[in-house]
Write an enzyme that holds these catalytic residues in place. Sequence first.
Site, PDB file in Angstrom:
ATOM      1  N   THR A  57       0.840  -1.206   0.000  1.00  0.00           N
ATOM      2  CA  THR A  57       0.000   0.000   0.000  1.00  0.00           C
ATOM      3  C   THR A  57       0.870   1.250   0.000  1.00  0.00           C
ATOM      4  O   THR A  57       0.653   2.178  -0.788  1.00  0.00           O
ATOM      5  CB  THR A  57      -0.937  -0.017   1.220  1.00  0.00           C
ATOM      6  OG1 THR A  57      -1.768  -1.180   1.132  1.00  0.00           O
ATOM      7  CG2 THR A  57      -1.806   1.229   1.275  1.00  0.00           C
ATOM      8  N   ASN A  68      -5.097  -9.291  -8.172  1.00  0.00           N
ATOM      9  CA  ASN A  68      -5.244 -10.023  -6.917  1.00  0.00           C
ATOM     10  C   ASN A  68      -6.563 -10.771  -6.810  1.00  0.00           C
ATOM     11  O   ASN A  68      -6.687 -11.689  -6.001  1.00  0.00           O
ATOM     12  CB  ASN A  68      -5.100  -9.071  -5.724  1.00  0.00           C
ATOM     13  CG  ASN A  68      -5.945  -7.835  -5.863  1.00  0.00           C
ATOM     14  OD1 ASN A  68      -5.791  -7.078  -6.816  1.00  0.00           O
ATOM     15  ND2 ASN A  68      -6.850  -7.627  -4.938  1.00  0.00           N
ATOM     16  N   CYS A  87     -16.895  -6.403   2.468  1.00  0.00           N
ATOM     17  CA  CYS A  87     -17.920  -5.984   3.415  1.00  0.00           C
ATOM     18  C   CYS A  87     -17.433  -4.725   4.131  1.00  0.00           C
ATOM     19  O   CYS A  87     -16.747  -4.786   5.130  1.00  0.00           O
ATOM     20  CB  CYS A  87     -18.191  -7.091   4.416  1.00  0.00           C
ATOM     21  SG  CYS A  87     -19.609  -6.728   5.442  1.00  0.00           S
TER      22      CYS A  87
HETATM   23  N1  PLP Z   1      -1.557  -4.408  -4.396  1.00  0.00           N
HETATM   24  C1  PLP Z   1      -2.080  -5.628  -4.599  1.00  0.00           C
HETATM   25  C2  PLP Z   1      -2.257  -6.130  -5.992  1.00  0.00           C
HETATM   26  C3  PLP Z   1      -2.446  -6.415  -3.507  1.00  0.00           C
HETATM   27  O1  PLP Z   1      -2.985  -7.619  -3.716  1.00  0.00           O
HETATM   28  C4  PLP Z   1      -2.261  -5.891  -2.195  1.00  0.00           C
HETATM   29  C5  PLP Z   1      -2.705  -6.668  -1.026  1.00  0.00           C
HETATM   30  O2  PLP Z   1      -3.697  -7.351  -1.045  1.00  0.00           O
HETATM   31  C6  PLP Z   1      -1.694  -4.622  -2.044  1.00  0.00           C
HETATM   32  C7  PLP Z   1      -1.345  -3.914  -3.169  1.00  0.00           C
HETATM   33  C8  PLP Z   1      -1.445  -4.044  -0.691  1.00  0.00           C
HETATM   34  O3  PLP Z   1      -0.322  -4.639  -0.101  1.00  0.00           O
HETATM   35  P1  PLP Z   1      -0.075  -4.581   1.476  1.00  0.00           P
HETATM   36  O4  PLP Z   1      -1.032  -5.549   2.107  1.00  0.00           O
HETATM   37  O5  PLP Z   1       1.348  -4.992   1.660  1.00  0.00           O
HETATM   38  O6  PLP Z   1      -0.300  -3.166   1.908  1.00  0.00           O
END
Ligand code: PLP
Length: 392
Positions: free
Chosen positions: A77, A155, A331
Amino acid sequence: MSADRAPVYLDNAATTRVAPEVREAMAPHLDAQYGNPATLYTLGDRAARAVERAREQVCALVHAQAPEEVAFTSGGTESDNWALVGSVLRADKRHIVTSAVEHHAVLETCAYLQARGLAQVTVLPVDGAGLVDPQAVRDALREDTALVSIMHANNEIGTVQPIRALAEAAHERGVPLHIDAVQTVGKAPVDMQELGADMLSLSAHKFHGPKGVGALVVRAGTRLDPYLHGGGQEQGRRAGTLNVPGIVGLGAAAALATPEVLAHEDARLRALVDRLWQGIEARIPQVTRNGHPEQCLPGLLSVCVAGAEGEALLLYLSQRHDVCVSSGSACTTGSLDPSHVLLAIGRSTELAHGSLRFSLSRYTTDEEIDRVLDALPAEVERVRAMSPTWKG
Ligand code: PLP
């Protein structure tokens, strides 16, 4: 549900278990090796050396040009936020091109920048498999485009983007490309040079490292402002005392993901996912597979089950069978929003509500897949029987 069986954990796109080797590597840094790497005495120097070793391990994993291109962060993030905010502030250009299937870490940051008048954002659509068209990137670029930000693998549905072609499209106009590779790094081969990416986000907890640590890899020469200001850590790029145990854990997780392990796991996980999908398709009517059938992560299966609420299936699988999966609905604030990714690939709101994501890891076994196949059909029937819309 039998008490002596371990849970079946098929939610590895959400997070993974820490590898024993990673825990072992971290342990001294939670104990006697507690020095601050910014200090000059031996204890600090040992911590600094451990951090630099991890930097080399991450550099090798993603094929950065040099370890100095790796800046440690608190995770995916932060890396995504930094790439976007740091680019528009530094470049003095205000336009960002991204896609409709990005993680919220990208989309919400873009929305924030736009709402504050700091950026204008073009959100590109995707096709039915979730792919971004490189020509759409070309068409969207403007004189004031600061950055193109497209994820490597999605994801939710696992689709892997044609990054090389997207990079070429951006570079034709001198625009840098950031890729959110949080779902690929440590799970599939990632070579920044081959991909042509200028910045790359990664996160340790997605590949058997600890939570709360990641990196933004920034190709030398890429224009990027710091995001966190304070001390001069990370060569003045990212302030804050380094999370040494986490960084060492990230390095150890990176070292475990050797090309041999990734190649072996690629074949094994694809076979397991095929078996899971074929088993589901044979046992449950009206299920649809989401994502690209070939250009996809090896260990992820996303399905939509008509007439069944994904959240309900998830809860029954957990409560009755100790099976952990995820659904595409988030949710939040009491409302069940259908996944923006599933809507973007053309699923109806109703079908998007019936989504389930199975994400496997190097620890997933055949027996676990069998347990899911044994459990799922009856739970789908149960949920469908309660649905006012299911007509069977
Ligand atoms: N980007 C993608 C594609 C993700 O799947 C995730 C987490 O689910 C993130 C960013 C965020 O990563 P973090 O959990 O290390 O903040």
